[in-house]
Every structure is written in structure tokens, then in C-alpha cells.
Design a protein around this motif. Structure first.
Motif, mmCIF file in Angstrom:
data_model
loop_
_atom_site.group_PDB
_atom_site.id
_atom_site.type_symbol
_atom_site.label_atom_id
_atom_site.label_comp_id
_atom_site.label_asym_id
_atom_site.label_seq_id
_atom_site.Cartn_x
_atom_site.Cartn_y
_atom_site.Cartn_z
ATOM 1 N N UNK A 44 0.839 -1.190 0.000
ATOM 2 C CA UNK A 44 0.000 0.000 0.000
ATOM 3 C C UNK A 44 0.880 1.248 0.000
ATOM 4 N N UNK A 45 0.398 2.267 -0.717
ATOM 5 C CA UNK A 45 1.066 3.560 -0.754
ATOM 6 C C UNK A 45 0.058 4.660 -0.448
ATOM 7 N N UNK A 46 0.560 5.806 -0.033
ATOM 8 C CA UNK A 46 -0.297 6.917 0.374
ATOM 9 C C UNK A 46 0.201 8.185 -0.287
ATOM 10 N N UNK A 47 -0.727 9.012 -0.740
ATOM 11 C CA UNK A 47 -0.338 10.273 -1.336
ATOM 12 C C UNK A 47 -1.456 11.303 -1.169
ATOM 13 N N UNK A 48 -1.053 12.551 -1.093
ATOM 14 C CA UNK A 48 -1.988 13.678 -1.052
ATOM 15 C C UNK A 48 -1.364 14.817 -1.840
ATOM 16 N N UNK A 49 -2.122 15.397 -2.743
ATOM 17 C CA UNK A 49 -1.603 16.507 -3.537
ATOM 18 C C UNK A 49 -1.797 17.813 -2.772
ATOM 19 N N UNK A 50 -1.297 18.885 -3.336
ATOM 20 C CA UNK A 50 -1.436 20.189 -2.696
ATOM 21 C C UNK A 50 -2.873 20.687 -2.710
ATOM 22 N N UNK A 51 -3.747 20.035 -3.491
ATOM 23 C CA UNK A 51 -5.158 20.394 -3.480
ATOM 24 C C UNK A 51 -5.791 20.111 -2.129
ATOM 25 N N UNK A 52 -5.222 19.154 -1.380
ATOM 26 C CA UNK A 52 -5.747 18.803 -0.059
ATOM 27 C C UNK A 52 -5.553 19.971 0.912
ATOM 28 N N UNK A 53 -4.493 20.734 0.734
ATOM 29 C CA UNK A 53 -4.245 21.882 1.594
ATOM 30 C C UNK A 53 -2.763 22.057 1.841
ATOM 31 N N UNK A 54 -2.463 22.808 2.907
ATOM 32 C CA UNK A 54 -1.062 23.043 3.239
ATOM 33 C C UNK A 54 -0.436 21.770 3.812
ATOM 34 N N UNK A 55 0.828 21.842 4.194
ATOM 35 C CA UNK A 55 1.553 20.661 4.662
ATOM 36 C C UNK A 55 0.901 20.034 5.890
ATOM 37 N N UNK B 211 -2.325 19.972 6.709
ATOM 38 C CA UNK B 211 -3.517 19.223 6.297
ATOM 39 C C UNK B 211 -3.143 17.960 5.516
ATOM 40 N N UNK B 212 -2.141 18.054 4.646
ATOM 41 C CA UNK B 212 -1.715 16.875 3.883
ATOM 42 C C UNK B 212 -1.180 15.785 4.809
ATOM 43 N N UNK B 213 -0.362 16.178 5.780
ATOM 44 C CA UNK B 213 0.187 15.190 6.709
ATOM 45 C C UNK B 213 -0.907 14.578 7.577
ATOM 46 N N UNK B 214 -1.869 15.374 8.003
ATOM 47 C CA UNK B 214 -2.979 14.837 8.790
ATOM 48 C C UNK B 214 -3.790 13.848 7.957
ATOM 49 N N UNK B 215 -4.043 14.192 6.707
ATOM 50 C CA UNK B 215 -4.797 13.296 5.818
ATOM 51 C C UNK B 215 -4.036 11.989 5.606
ATOM 52 N N UNK B 216 -2.722 12.059 5.402
ATOM 53 C CA UNK B 216 -1.936 10.835 5.207
ATOM 54 C C UNK B 216 -1.886 9.991 6.478
ATOM 55 N N UNK B 217 -1.812 10.624 7.636
ATOM 56 C CA UNK B 217 -1.842 9.861 8.898
ATOM 57 C C UNK B 217 -3.156 9.114 9.049
ATOM 58 N N UNK C 82 -2.123 -1.320 -3.482
ATOM 59 C CA UNK C 82 -3.154 -0.301 -3.316
ATOM 60 C C UNK C 82 -2.482 1.044 -3.096
ATOM 61 N N UNK C 83 -3.047 2.095 -3.684
ATOM 62 C CA UNK C 83 -2.612 3.459 -3.421
ATOM 63 C C UNK C 83 -3.826 4.226 -2.933
ATOM 64 N N UNK C 84 -3.719 4.805 -1.746
ATOM 65 C CA UNK C 84 -4.796 5.601 -1.172
ATOM 66 C C UNK C 84 -4.444 7.062 -1.373
ATOM 67 N N UNK C 85 -5.355 7.796 -1.988
ATOM 68 C CA UNK C 85 -5.135 9.197 -2.320
ATOM 69 C C UNK C 85 -6.116 10.048 -1.530
ATOM 70 N N UNK C 86 -5.589 11.034 -0.819
ATOM 71 C CA UNK C 86 -6.432 11.933 -0.035
ATOM 72 C C UNK C 86 -7.202 12.885 -0.923
ATOM 73 N N UNK C 87 -8.401 13.223 -0.484
ATOM 74 C CA UNK C 87 -9.250 14.156 -1.228
ATOM 75 C C UNK C 87 -9.307 15.504 -0.520
ATOM 76 N N UNK C 88 -9.369 16.570 -1.329
ATOM 77 C CA UNK C 88 -9.455 17.915 -0.784
ATOM 78 C C UNK C 88 -10.750 18.088 0.000
#
Length: 131
Positions: free
Chosen positions: A62-73, A75-81, A101-107
Motif C-alpha cells: 500500500x502507498x499513500x499520497x496527497x496533492x497540494x489540493x488537499x491543503x497546506x503541509x 492538512x496533507x500530513x494529517x490526511x496521510x496519517x 493499493x494506493x490511497x489518495x487523499x481528497x481535498x
């Protein structure tokens, strides 16, 4: 802790890892790109990409990713956690061995969504990807 090739959750007295012993974390960009070309399912809280590997070893990756659309660093780190914790709880029971599996955070969704709903989102997405 057990070796990465085994899937025994009872061995060792160390505190639980962020991802269980049955699940290995994707780190190579090429693995992420292969998963991006495979099946995908979006939900309110996350996007899931799933790829059935040909080698069929016993591990779920499994991999995890969040783009800058999710927010600042922050918010991105919280979403990935949150995504890591959801994967730790759900994938050993609902994931299939030999899959990436790759889980991608949503804005505006992943970091604020109710945790139980985030878990049910992942379970639903896994069922759809495995069809």
C-alpha cells in the motif's frame, strides 16, 4: 517484529506499527505509476487505486499520497496519517494478497471526514476494485 515475508501478528512484543506485518508500504515511484494505470474507485473520503500483481506473494502493498489540493503541509500530513491508520485497520481483513493499493487523499474530505465513514469508504472501494 516478524520478517517482512511472514504475516504473523502475534510475534514480538513491540508496539504496533503504522501498517501491519501483512502489509508492506510502497516507496518506489514506478510502483505508484503502475497502480495509477490499474483499477480505481473514488469515494467521498478518498480515492483508491488497486493493481493485481502477477507474482502473487503473500504481502499486500500500500502507498499513500496527497496533492497540494488537499491543503497546506499540515492538512496533507494529517490526511496521510488518517489514511495510514485506516489502511492498518481495514487492509488485513478486506485486502487481497498480491495486490498493490494506493490511497489518495481528497481535498476538503480526508482530514475532516468521520473516521468510521472513512473506514467504510475504504471497504466499499476495495469491494468495487476487486470485482
Amino acid at each position: 517484529m516478524t520478517s517482512p515475508d511472514t504475516c504473523d501478528a502475534t510475534a514480538g512484543a513491540e508496539p504496533p506499527a503504522a501498517v501491519s506485518d501483512c502489509v508492506q508500504v510502497l516507496k518506489k515511484r514506478s510502483d505508484f505509476l503502475l497502480a495509477a494505470r490499474a483499477r480505481r474507485q473514488g469515494t467521498k473520503g478518498l480515492m483508491l487505486q488497486g493493481r493485481n500483481r502477477a507474482d502473487k506473494d503473500a504481502l499486500i502493498r500500500v502507498g499513500f499520497t496527497c496533492s497540494k489540493k488537499v491543503g497546506n503541509a499540515v492538512k496533507r500530513n494529517r490526511a496521510k496519517r488518517r489514511l495510514r491508520e485506516v489502511a492498518r485497520l481495514v487492509l488485513p481483513d478486506h485486502g487481497q494478497p498480491g495486490w498493490d493499493y494506493v490511497l489518495i487523499g481528497r481535498a476538503e474530505a480526508t482530514d475532516d471526514r468521520d473516521f468510521e465513514k472513512l473506514q467504510s469508504d475504504l471497504i466499499y472501494a476495495l469491494k468495487q476494485v476487486h470485482k
